[in-house]
Design a protein around this motif. Structure first.
Motif: not given
Ligand code: PMP
Length: 307
Positions: A3-4, A6, A109-112, A116
């Motif tokens: 997970q990324l 901030r 915002d959000g990833h993959w 989202t």
């Protein structure tokens, strides 16, 4: 999966900047041609002094379809969207010029595809009230990507990388716009519009399944052609057909109906009688000079002559 989180800092513009200040302008190409879905809408001053947007409901519906296909949430109702257009164009409109508005639903915002978040950004630009000048066109070596790669049906900024490359390719050759072929080597569309070809007095255009956007202007052209008793057919077009066509043009919200005077260096009929007649009918319909039942015009209430 990793997970990324901030981080506190980013490196940008030659220095470390706090994460929240590491921003790009929403108008820059990195943003407009990235993960987003968008619409370009046009509004015209009418003879009675009102300002009306063309097919605004259809644009809103297509924005939602594109967003659905890319799993981007869209929190705005049609009524809210109209109110936003009213507010922005009300602040910018000038009676001597029409306007083109770009509505972009950016992923912020959000990833993959997880968590989202989107934000709706609208920008609007003045447009001269003139008939589009004729252009020379070429056929690009770049191709529209296929429905299993980056579907042309989705109006997302990322879909315009090939279009951008095609324009760069055409510019030194004197071509203002380029035809993109599809993965099968047949005609798809132009870089930001649909292709119209006239052969034997029939207007021909590829169906969306050939790798085109589902164009709102094309549907208008079809209706206008029907009223004008001009045969209109959607069928695949070979590249060589372009080179023996009687007339070629493009259609889209921004370019309206633009006629080509040459394709790949081969001249076309100077007059383009059929496409010029459709161009006239189109401009008279959107400007409210000669309304057409298919062409829906929506008045923006805050936009008045004199601002
Ligand atoms: N194809 C592409 C690639 C476009 O960008 C556009 C412009 N939106 C069109 C076709 C024409 O679509 P519309 O008539 O809905 O503007």
């Amino acid at each position: 999966m990793a997970q990324l989180q901030r981080p506190a800092w980013a490196y940008m513009k030659g220095k470390l900047v706090p994460w929240d200040e590491a921003t790009l302008h929403i108008g820059c190409e990195a943003a407009t041609r990235g993960l987003n879905v968008f619409e370009g809408l046009k509004g015209y001053w009418q003879p009675d002094g009102q300002f009306k947007m063309v097919m605004v409901r259809k644009h809103y519906d297509r924005l939602r379809r594109s967003a659905r296909l890319l799993h981007i949430p869209c929190e705005y109702s049609f009524e809210q969207y109209l109110a936003i257009l009213d507010q922005l164009i009300g602040a910018l409109a000038s009676p001597d010029r029409d306007m083109w508005a770009r509505t972009t639903l950016f992923v912020t915002d959000g990833h993959w595809g997880e968590n989202t978040v989107s934000d709706l950004v609208v920008t609007a630009y003045h447009q001269e009230k003139t008939t589009p000048s004729s252009i020379q066109m070429g056929v690009s070596t770049w191709r529209r990507s296929s429905d299993v790669a980056l579907p042309a049906r989705i109006k997302t900024g990322s879909n315009y990388q090939a279009s951008r490359l095609a324009r760069i390719e055409g510019k030194p050759l004197g071509y203002a716009d380029m035809v993109l072929l599809n993965q099968s080597g047949r005609v798809a569309e132009a870089t930001g519009s649909c292709l119209l070809m006239v052969r034997d007095e029939t207007v021909i255009t590829p169906p969306a399944t050939e790798g085109t956007l589902e164009s709102i202007t094309l549907d208008i052209v079809e209706s206008l052609a029907q009223s004008m008793k001009i045969p209109f057919v959607r069928r695949p077009i070979d590249r060589t057909e372009l080179l023996v066509a009687d007339e070629i043009g493009i259609c889209g919200t921004l370019c309206e109906i633009t006629v080509a005077t040459a394709i790949q260096g081969l001249s076309l009929s100077e007059k383009s009688p059929i496409l010029s007649a459709i161009q006239d009918r189109y401009l008279n319909a959107v400007r409210g000079i000669n309304p057409h039942p298919y062409v829906e015009l929506t008045a923006l209430r805050s936009v008045k002559v004199g601002g």
